[in-house]
Enzyme design. Structure first.
Site, PDB file in Angstrom:
ATOM      1  CE  LYS A 139      -4.119  -1.702  -0.166  1.00 29.95           C
ATOM      2  NZ  LYS A 139      -5.311  -1.223  -0.851  1.00 29.95           N
TER       3      LYS A 139
HETATM    4  C1  LIG Z   1      -3.033  -7.484   3.036  1.00 26.04           C
HETATM    5  C2  LIG Z   1      -3.742  -7.022   1.811  1.00 26.04           C
HETATM    6  N1  LIG Z   1      -3.841  -7.843   0.769  1.00 26.04           N
HETATM    7  C3  LIG Z   1      -4.490  -7.467  -0.358  1.00 26.04           C
HETATM    8  C4  LIG Z   1      -5.100  -6.237  -0.467  1.00 26.04           C
HETATM    9  C5  LIG Z   1      -5.865  -5.880  -1.715  1.00 26.04           C
HETATM   10  O1  LIG Z   1      -5.256  -4.854  -2.456  1.00 26.04           O
HETATM   11  P1  LIG Z   1      -6.102  -3.804  -3.287  1.00 26.04           P
HETATM   12  O2  LIG Z   1      -6.787  -2.897  -2.321  1.00 26.04           O
HETATM   13  O3  LIG Z   1      -5.078  -3.082  -4.130  1.00 26.04           O
HETATM   14  O4  LIG Z   1      -7.097  -4.563  -4.122  1.00 26.04           O
HETATM   15  C6  LIG Z   1      -5.020  -5.358   0.615  1.00 26.04           C
HETATM   16  C7  LIG Z   1      -5.696  -4.065   0.579  1.00 26.04           C
HETATM   17  O5  LIG Z   1      -5.904  -3.423   1.576  1.00 26.04           O
HETATM   18  C8  LIG Z   1      -4.311  -5.753   1.771  1.00 26.04           C
HETATM   19  O6  LIG Z   1      -4.194  -4.933   2.831  1.00 26.04           O
END
Ligand SMILES: Cc1ncc(COP(=O)(O)O)c(C=O)c1O
Length: 379
Positions: free
Chosen positions: A42
């Site tokens: 992120k």
């Molecule tokens: C640990 C984790 N995996 C996957 C994701 C999914 O990513 P995206 O929000 O870019 O779809 C997030 C999003 O917050 C996350 O915190």
């Protein structure tokens, strides 16, 4: 070069899982995002959105950043806010782990816990709508708005996807990642389909989430899922979707720590399991790139807590053979995700998405259009 902490975002390694993944099958390469300074993928979208807002004067010195996040995006913004001197207000929910709350506060963010559930039984809509309200009330504030802001997927198109292609473009047979805001899957799939159209794009969601259709229900995997298809995700680029159970995700994440020495959170355990399934169906010269969005330390009170696992009714451990068998038995939830899009454009109005986001989106779409008319050449 002597760097600031923010210069160390991105350029994460690709790593193998040689104990679980056999030499005579497709090779899984984990894109290990824990090495970002905020500990997760992120950081990439957070710095991209914050710096774009600064360039446009939407975020000014001394301003406040207000965001809805159950953890990782909020932590990235809190870190960036600490480094750049902004006030940061993060709206979390009761699912946010104690470790994440401590990290947010450690970086100096103000934390608001939203306890009211929305009509799907999750907190996404109530969190977002309160964040939008606060942004209207607090002067000199900016809403990055990861869920509705298309800069989120553009960040991954311009950084994560390019890094992957630069490292192994000619060998990628499949790409696997988890979905919530759709930033990662949306941005990376768009780039990969342009430069390597034969790559199979696979989305991973939680049983209980409705991004790829189906009914919303509660689930324990942190960071993934939503009760609608996010704007950042263009399902035309997604070839296949899997839904993983809580127990499978937690068990897999524990197994990769125990048998590969790799810390990852439950969402990444779910993805690595799907990647291992693909590996068992592919040849050794074919790679499966799998995102590992964060490390496991954030989940010590749950993921690495035997009593918590037992309370959930989950098995405590799985050996390599059982993880491989669990992966092999997975069946896709959908092989035509574009048929089950549930975009909910009405939410833009009902959640009062800020005008700054909508104006930004028009520009991102215009950029996308002009990009799509230019060819990308890779070595
Ligand atoms: C640990 C984790 N995996 C996957 C994701 C999914 O990513 P995206 O929000 O870019 O779809 C997030 C999003 O917050 C996350 O915190």
């Amino acid at each position: 070069m002597i760097a600031t902490i923010l210069d160390t975002i991105g350029h994460t390694p690709l790593i193998r899982i040689p104990n679980t993944n056999k030499a005579n099958e497709g090779q899984v390469l984990l894109k290990y995002e824990r090495y970002n300074p905020g500990g997760s993928i992120k950081d990439r979208a957070a710095i991209y959105i914050v710096e774009e807002a600064e360039r446009r004067g939407l975020l000014k010195p001394g301003g406040a950043i207000i965001e809805s996040s159950s953890g990782n995006f909020g932590i990235s913004l809190a870190m960036i806010g600490a480094a750049k001197g902004y006030r940061v207000i993060i709206l979390v929910d009761p699912k946010t782990t104690s470790a994440n709350l401590a990290l947010l506060k450690g970086f100096g963010a103000e934390v608001i816990v939203v306890t009211e559930q929305d009509d799907s039984g999750s907190y996404h809509k109530t969190r977002i709508s309160l964040a939008n309200k606060l942004a209207r009330e607090i002067e000199n504030s900016y809403r990055p708005d990861q869920c509705f802001n298309l800069l989120n997927s553009e960040a991954h198109y311009n950084s994560t996807a390019r890094e992957i292609v630069d490292s192994c473009s000619n060998k990628i047979a499949a790409f696997v990642t988890a979905v919530s805001t759709g930033g990662q899957l949306g941005g990376i799939s768009k780039y990969l389909k342009r430069v390597a159209p034969n790559v199979q794009i696979i989305g991973v969601d939680a049983v209980g989430s409705a991004i790829f259709g189906g009914r919303s229900d509660s689930y324990r995997i942190p960071g993934i899922g939503l009760s609608w298809t996010p704007l950042n995700l263009n399902m035309e680029y997604v070839d296949c979707a899997y839904k993983i159970t809580d127990e499978q995700a937690f068990l897999a994440a524990r197994a990769f720590a125990r048998h590969e020495g790799i810390l990852m959170g439950p969402s990444s355990g779910a993805c690595a399991l799907v990647a291992l399934k693909m590996a068992q169906e592919l040849a050794p010269d074919q790679c499966i790139v799998c995102m590992v969005s964060d490390g496991g330390e954030r989940y010590i009170p749950t993921l690495f807590n035997d009593e918590w696992m037992e309370e959930q009714g989950f098995a405590a451990a799985a050996d390599i053979a059982s993880i491989r068998a669990m992966a092999r038995q997975l069946q896709p939830w959908s092989t035509h995700p574009a048929d089950s899009v549930n975009e909910r454009l009405d939410l833009i109005q009902s959640l009062e998405v800020p005008d700054s986001t909508l104006r930004m989106n028009e520009e991102v779409l215009a950029r996308e259009h002009s990009n799509s008319e230019r060819s990308i050449t890779i070595d």
